[in-house]
Design an enzyme around this catalytic site. Sequence first.
Site, PDB file in Angstrom:
ATOM      1  N   LYS A 211       0.831  -1.197   0.000  1.00 26.22           N
ATOM      2  CA  LYS A 211       0.000   0.000   0.000  1.00 26.22           C
ATOM      3  C   LYS A 211       0.870   1.255   0.000  1.00 26.22           C
ATOM      4  O   LYS A 211       2.002   1.214   0.474  1.00 26.22           O
ATOM      5  CB  LYS A 211      -0.866   0.026   1.273  1.00 26.22           C
ATOM      6  CG  LYS A 211      -1.980  -0.987   1.319  1.00 26.22           C
ATOM      7  CD  LYS A 211      -2.786  -0.846   2.609  1.00 26.22           C
ATOM      8  CE  LYS A 211      -3.890  -1.890   2.695  1.00 26.22           C
ATOM      9  NZ  LYS A 211      -4.945  -1.710   1.678  1.00 26.22           N
TER      10      LYS A 211
ATOM     11  N   ARG B  42     -10.170 -11.642   2.345  1.00 31.56           N
ATOM     12  CA  ARG B  42     -11.041 -12.704   1.819  1.00 31.56           C
ATOM     13  C   ARG B  42     -10.342 -14.060   1.870  1.00 31.56           C
ATOM     14  O   ARG B  42     -11.000 -15.092   1.990  1.00 31.56           O
ATOM     15  CB  ARG B  42     -11.485 -12.330   0.396  1.00 31.56           C
ATOM     16  CG  ARG B  42     -10.349 -12.203  -0.564  1.00 31.56           C
ATOM     17  CD  ARG B  42     -10.734 -11.428  -1.813  1.00 31.56           C
ATOM     18  NE  ARG B  42     -10.796  -9.976  -1.571  1.00 31.56           N
ATOM     19  CZ  ARG B  42     -11.121  -9.084  -2.498  1.00 31.56           C
ATOM     20  NH1 ARG B  42     -11.426  -9.471  -3.710  1.00 31.56           N
ATOM     21  NH2 ARG B  42     -11.151  -7.807  -2.200  1.00 31.56           N
TER      22      ARG B  42
END
Length: 495
Positions: A274, A348
């Site tokens: 990020k 996920r």
Amino acid sequence: MHTPFELPLLRAVTATPDTVAADLVVALYAGETADVFRPRLPVAARVEFDAALARGEMLADPGHVLVASTGAGTPGRVIVVGAGPGPLTADRVRRAVATATAWARERRCRRIAVDLTATGADVETLSAVAADAVVVANFNHGHMKSADPLPPVTEASFLIAAGQRAQLERGLVIGEAVNAARLLANEPGNVLTPRELADRAVALTNEPGVQAEVLGPDRIEALGMGLLMGVARGSAEPARLLCLTYTPPGVTSGPVLGLVGKGITFDTGGISIKPADGMERMKDDMAGAAAVIGAVRAIARLGIPRRVVAVVPTTENMPGGRALKPGDVIRGASGITVEVNNTDAEGRLILGDGLWYAKQKGATHLVDVATLTGACVVALGKVTSGLFGTSPPFVDALKRAAERAGEAVWQLPLGPDYREMMKSDIADIINSGGRAGGAITAAAFLRDFVGDTPWVHLDIAGTAWIDDVKPWATKGASGVMVRTLVELAAGDLPQ
Ligand code: BES
Ligand code: MN
Ligand code: ZN
């Protein structure tokens, strides 16, 4: 270091606003309810209220505070807090009472009294909500600061019938669980490692009927959880799989509510790293886990007659010499193979194994809670949590629970065309469908791990953290979804 929150003493008192023993009396103003509480105000305060109303200065706007003096004697002051026009819903009462509590703390008032007799609304629900609001407003985000924090409110009296005492207790338990979740989500990544999260969860749920199990890397590996282990590969901190089972006394059959919380204690993005700007926020990427842990604590302490199994897969998501690389293929415990095209879509992955484990442990209904996608923040802002589900009756039950809890949720679609966007050339599924419909494709990924079990996915990426300071809300972790999960456990669970 200071205590992150102190619990006030809660009292149910039948006194009137001019006789109650407190430093401050709080009345709630929702426009048309003025007729109900106005006659109860101490005379001097009523005169000031009427004058402010005539001047157009007393507004029902949420967060608006009118300060009036009661003249001589105790209590010295009354505040009339705007609760928004229209009926006093749970959410409005919570905001108004939290505003009053914050106002009191800033002025070093330690004992407050809230007039709930005069709300003209269902006092039973409102008593719990008001108690919850005082507890939550007593939270201190700066427990690591050296300087003294704002003192807490130590005593809150509620002007209600004596019979409502139990509702105050319920509100206290729920507010305390919300605070416990907020504290966990606020903790920095160096303090709250996966090990620490699991240890604190065990301590927080050490209640009658709760059985805790904490699995380390060897057992996670042995269960075949290649998705959780894959995300953990880049980290020096060992992963954990936490499982909390609550069996209320005498409940041996009926539905088992499975709660699965995303427990990424810090999300750097991994090799798909990020940007530095704002990355520090990713310490709260375990807010879903915190909500689930807080909910189990409250459900057990309230003795809600519902079997619950809560699963928290927890790890850091770090880059490193052994970290997952884009293009890697890994296999989850369910046997599904995943091509990892973006290591930043890690939530996920660990939830895939977590959902599988909750089913193994007997869950008949599944709810996962996760700070899952930036796309959900784009879609719904920081106000409303995203909701997805496969079973309309169960989705409905969750929506109703959220409504009772005063937490905003909004359902987004989940059709087969979104699953198409997750096709892989070489594995069963890819983990990132790209920017378009990002919150939905994430849900489509999770759906593959759920099968036929009724399931709801809650994306709290936008709601887990409060940036905008409000009279009723401070900056930091919100503890969102604790209340909804408690309400869900207490209600019916349809197929
Ligand atoms: N933890 C983030 C999601 C997030 C973003 C939470 C902003 C709170 C605020 C999650 O792991 C993530 O990085 N998601 C990616 C998914 C993408 C790579 C498909 C995202 O949303 O960008
Ligand atoms: Mn991520
Ligand atoms: Zn994440």
